[in-house]
Design a protein around this motif. Structure first.
Motif, PDB file in Angstrom:
ATOM      1  N   GLU A  60       0.835  -1.209   0.000  1.00 19.56           N
ATOM      2  CA  GLU A  60       0.000   0.000   0.000  1.00 19.56           C
ATOM      3  C   GLU A  60       0.866   1.254   0.000  1.00 19.56           C
ATOM      4  O   GLU A  60       0.521   2.255  -0.629  1.00 19.56           O
ATOM      5  N   ALA A  61       1.994   1.210   0.706  1.00 18.21           N
ATOM      6  CA  ALA A  61       2.893   2.365   0.745  1.00 18.21           C
ATOM      7  C   ALA A  61       3.537   2.585  -0.621  1.00 18.21           C
ATOM      8  O   ALA A  61       3.675   3.726  -1.078  1.00 18.21           O
ATOM      9  N   LEU A  62       3.923   1.497  -1.275  1.00 15.60           N
ATOM     10  CA  LEU A  62       4.513   1.620  -2.613  1.00 15.60           C
ATOM     11  C   LEU A  62       3.485   2.150  -3.606  1.00 15.60           C
ATOM     12  O   LEU A  62       3.802   3.002  -4.440  1.00 15.60           O
ATOM     13  N   ASP A  63       2.249   1.653  -3.510  1.00 10.77           N
ATOM     14  CA  ASP A  63       1.180   2.148  -4.385  1.00 10.77           C
ATOM     15  C   ASP A  63       0.944   3.638  -4.169  1.00 10.77           C
ATOM     16  O   ASP A  63       0.808   4.405  -5.127  1.00 10.77           O
ATOM     17  N   ALA A  64       0.894   4.054  -2.907  1.00 13.85           N
ATOM     18  CA  ALA A  64       0.647   5.464  -2.594  1.00 13.85           C
ATOM     19  C   ALA A  64       1.788   6.346  -3.109  1.00 13.85           C
ATOM     20  O   ALA A  64       1.555   7.425  -3.654  1.00 13.85           O
ATOM     21  N   ALA A  65       3.023   5.877  -2.955  1.00 12.10           N
ATOM     22  CA  ALA A  65       4.167   6.649  -3.436  1.00 12.10           C
ATOM     23  C   ALA A  65       4.134   6.763  -4.957  1.00 12.10           C
ATOM     24  O   ALA A  65       4.404   7.832  -5.519  1.00 12.10           O
ATOM     25  N   PHE A  66       3.791   5.668  -5.615  1.00 11.41           N
ATOM     26  CA  PHE A  66       3.713   5.700  -7.081  1.00 11.41           C
ATOM     27  C   PHE A  66       2.639   6.677  -7.545  1.00 11.41           C
ATOM     28  O   PHE A  66       2.872   7.486  -8.446  1.00 11.41           O
ATOM     29  N   LEU A  67       1.473   6.657  -6.924  1.00 11.95           N
ATOM     30  CA  LEU A  67       0.395   7.571  -7.310  1.00 11.95           C
ATOM     31  C   LEU A  67       0.794   9.024  -7.073  1.00 11.95           C
ATOM     32  O   LEU A  67       0.471   9.905  -7.868  1.00 11.95           O
ATOM     33  N   ARG A  68       1.509   9.262  -5.991  1.00  8.04           N
ATOM     34  CA  ARG A  68       1.973  10.629  -5.720  1.00  8.04           C
ATOM     35  C   ARG A  68       2.947  11.078  -6.808  1.00  8.04           C
ATOM     36  O   ARG A  68       2.900  12.205  -7.283  1.00  8.04           O
ATOM     37  N   TRP A  69       3.848  10.167  -7.212  1.00  9.24           N
ATOM     38  CA  TRP A  69       4.795  10.513  -8.275  1.00  9.24           C
ATOM     39  C   TRP A  69       4.077  10.733  -9.599  1.00  9.24           C
ATOM     40  O   TRP A  69       4.425  11.646 -10.349  1.00  9.24           O
ATOM     41  N   VAL A  70       3.068   9.924  -9.906  1.00  6.13           N
ATOM     42  CA  VAL A  70       2.323  10.091 -11.154  1.00  6.13           C
ATOM     43  C   VAL A  70       1.693  11.480 -11.203  1.00  6.13           C
ATOM     44  O   VAL A  70       1.668  12.126 -12.247  1.00  6.13           O
ATOM     45  N   ARG A  71       1.199  11.961 -10.062  1.00  4.82           N
ATOM     46  CA  ARG A  71       0.576  13.289 -10.012  1.00  4.82           C
ATOM     47  C   ARG A  71       1.613  14.406 -10.111  1.00  4.82           C
ATOM     48  O   ARG A  71       1.310  15.506 -10.559  1.00  4.82           O
ATOM     49  N   HIS A  72       2.844  14.132  -9.669  1.00  6.54           N
ATOM     50  CA  HIS A  72       3.909  15.144  -9.645  1.00  6.54           C
ATOM     51  C   HIS A  72       5.216  14.523 -10.144  1.00  6.54           C
ATOM     52  O   HIS A  72       6.173  14.369  -9.380  1.00  6.54           O
ATOM     53  N   PRO A  73       5.316  14.175 -11.430  1.00  9.86           N
ATOM     54  CA  PRO A  73       6.507  13.474 -11.923  1.00  9.86           C
ATOM     55  C   PRO A  73       7.789  14.304 -11.907  1.00  9.86           C
ATOM     56  O   PRO A  73       8.870  13.749 -12.058  1.00  9.86           O
ATOM     57  N   GLU A  74       7.670  15.589 -11.696  1.00  8.63           N
ATOM     58  CA  GLU A  74       8.867  16.439 -11.639  1.00  8.63           C
ATOM     59  C   GLU A  74       9.506  16.408 -10.251  1.00  8.63           C
ATOM     60  O   GLU A  74      10.576  16.977 -10.039  1.00  8.63           O
ATOM     61  N   ARG A  75       8.863  15.729  -9.311  1.00  7.89           N
ATOM     62  CA  ARG A  75       9.346  15.681  -7.929  1.00  7.89           C
ATOM     63  C   ARG A  75       9.905  14.309  -7.584  1.00  7.89           C
ATOM     64  O   ARG A  75       9.566  13.312  -8.191  1.00  7.89           O
TER      65      ARG A  75
END
Length: 90
Positions: A60-75
Protein backbone atom coordinates in the motif's frame (compact mmCIF):
# COMPACT_ATOMS: atom_id res chain seq x y z
CA UNK A 1 15.02 -2.80 -13.94
CA UNK A 2 16.62 -4.06 -10.75
CA UNK A 3 20.19 -3.34 -9.72
CA UNK A 4 21.26 -6.60 -8.05
CA UNK A 5 24.39 -6.28 -5.88
CA UNK A 6 24.04 -9.40 -3.74
CA UNK A 7 27.11 -11.40 -4.72
CA UNK A 8 26.16 -14.40 -2.58
CA UNK A 9 22.56 -14.92 -3.72
CA UNK A 10 20.66 -14.91 -6.98
CA UNK A 11 17.48 -12.85 -7.37
CA UNK A 12 14.31 -14.78 -6.47
CA UNK A 13 12.67 -16.76 -9.29
CA UNK A 14 9.60 -14.52 -8.98
CA UNK A 15 11.80 -11.61 -10.05
CA UNK A 16 13.92 -13.46 -12.60
CA UNK A 17 10.84 -14.85 -14.33
CA UNK A 18 8.34 -12.07 -13.61
CA UNK A 19 5.00 -12.63 -15.28
CA UNK A 20 5.14 -9.21 -16.99
CA UNK A 21 8.27 -10.16 -18.89
CA UNK A 22 9.46 -6.58 -18.39
CA UNK A 23 11.77 -6.92 -15.39
CA UNK A 24 15.44 -6.46 -16.25
CA UNK A 25 18.17 -7.50 -13.83
CA UNK A 26 21.44 -5.58 -13.86
CA UNK A 27 23.98 -7.55 -11.83
CA UNK A 28 26.90 -5.85 -10.12
CA UNK A 29 30.02 -7.59 -8.81
CA UNK A 30 30.39 -5.35 -5.77
CA UNK A 31 28.00 -5.61 -2.82
CA UNK A 32 27.86 -1.95 -1.86
CA UNK A 33 25.05 0.52 -1.23
CA UNK A 34 26.76 2.91 -3.64
CA UNK A 35 26.39 0.48 -6.55
CA UNK A 36 22.71 1.37 -6.90
CA UNK A 37 23.78 4.74 -8.29
CA UNK A 38 26.13 3.20 -10.89
CA UNK A 39 23.46 2.19 -13.37
CA UNK A 40 24.96 0.67 -16.51
CA UNK A 41 21.90 -0.11 -18.62
CA UNK A 42 19.60 2.61 -19.90
CA UNK A 43 16.69 3.03 -17.53
CA UNK A 44 13.55 1.91 -19.42
CA UNK A 45 11.22 4.27 -17.51
CA UNK A 46 11.05 7.89 -16.35
CA UNK A 47 10.73 6.92 -12.70
CA UNK A 48 13.22 5.11 -10.47
CA UNK A 49 12.34 3.39 -7.22
CA UNK A 50 15.34 3.05 -4.93
CA UNK A 51 14.94 0.88 -1.83
CA UNK A 52 17.33 -0.84 0.53
CA UNK A 53 17.03 -4.61 0.45
CA UNK A 54 16.84 -4.84 4.24
CA UNK A 55 13.79 -2.58 4.62
CA UNK A 56 10.35 -3.99 3.90
CA UNK A 57 7.58 -1.67 2.75
CA UNK A 58 3.88 -2.52 2.62
CA UNK A 59 2.50 -2.74 -0.91
CA UNK A 60 0.00 0.00 0.00
CA UNK A 61 2.89 2.36 0.75
CA UNK A 62 4.51 1.62 -2.61
CA UNK A 63 1.18 2.15 -4.39
CA UNK A 64 0.65 5.46 -2.59
CA UNK A 65 4.17 6.65 -3.44
CA UNK A 66 3.71 5.70 -7.08
CA UNK A 67 0.40 7.57 -7.31
CA UNK A 68 1.97 10.63 -5.72
CA UNK A 69 4.80 10.51 -8.28
CA UNK A 70 2.32 10.09 -11.15
CA UNK A 71 0.58 13.29 -10.01
CA UNK A 72 3.91 15.14 -9.64
CA UNK A 73 6.51 13.47 -11.92
CA UNK A 74 8.87 16.44 -11.64
CA UNK A 75 9.35 15.68 -7.93
CA UNK A 76 11.22 13.04 -6.00
CA UNK A 77 9.09 10.83 -3.78
CA UNK A 78 10.72 8.89 -0.99
CA UNK A 79 10.32 7.13 2.30
CA UNK A 80 13.45 7.61 4.36
CA UNK A 81 14.21 11.07 5.61
CA UNK A 82 17.89 11.92 5.78
CA UNK A 83 18.89 14.18 8.63
CA UNK A 84 21.70 16.70 8.43
CA UNK A 85 22.80 18.24 11.70
CA UNK A 86 25.20 21.13 12.09
CA UNK A 87 27.41 20.68 15.14
CA UNK A 88 28.75 23.93 16.51
CA UNK A 89 31.94 23.48 18.51
CA UNK A 90 32.60 25.89 21.36
Amino acid sequence: QIIWCDTLNDPPDSVLHHSSGKVKIERHDINSLNERFKIVLDTPTLGILSLDDDVLRPCEALDAAFLRWVRHPERMVGFDVRTHVVVVEN
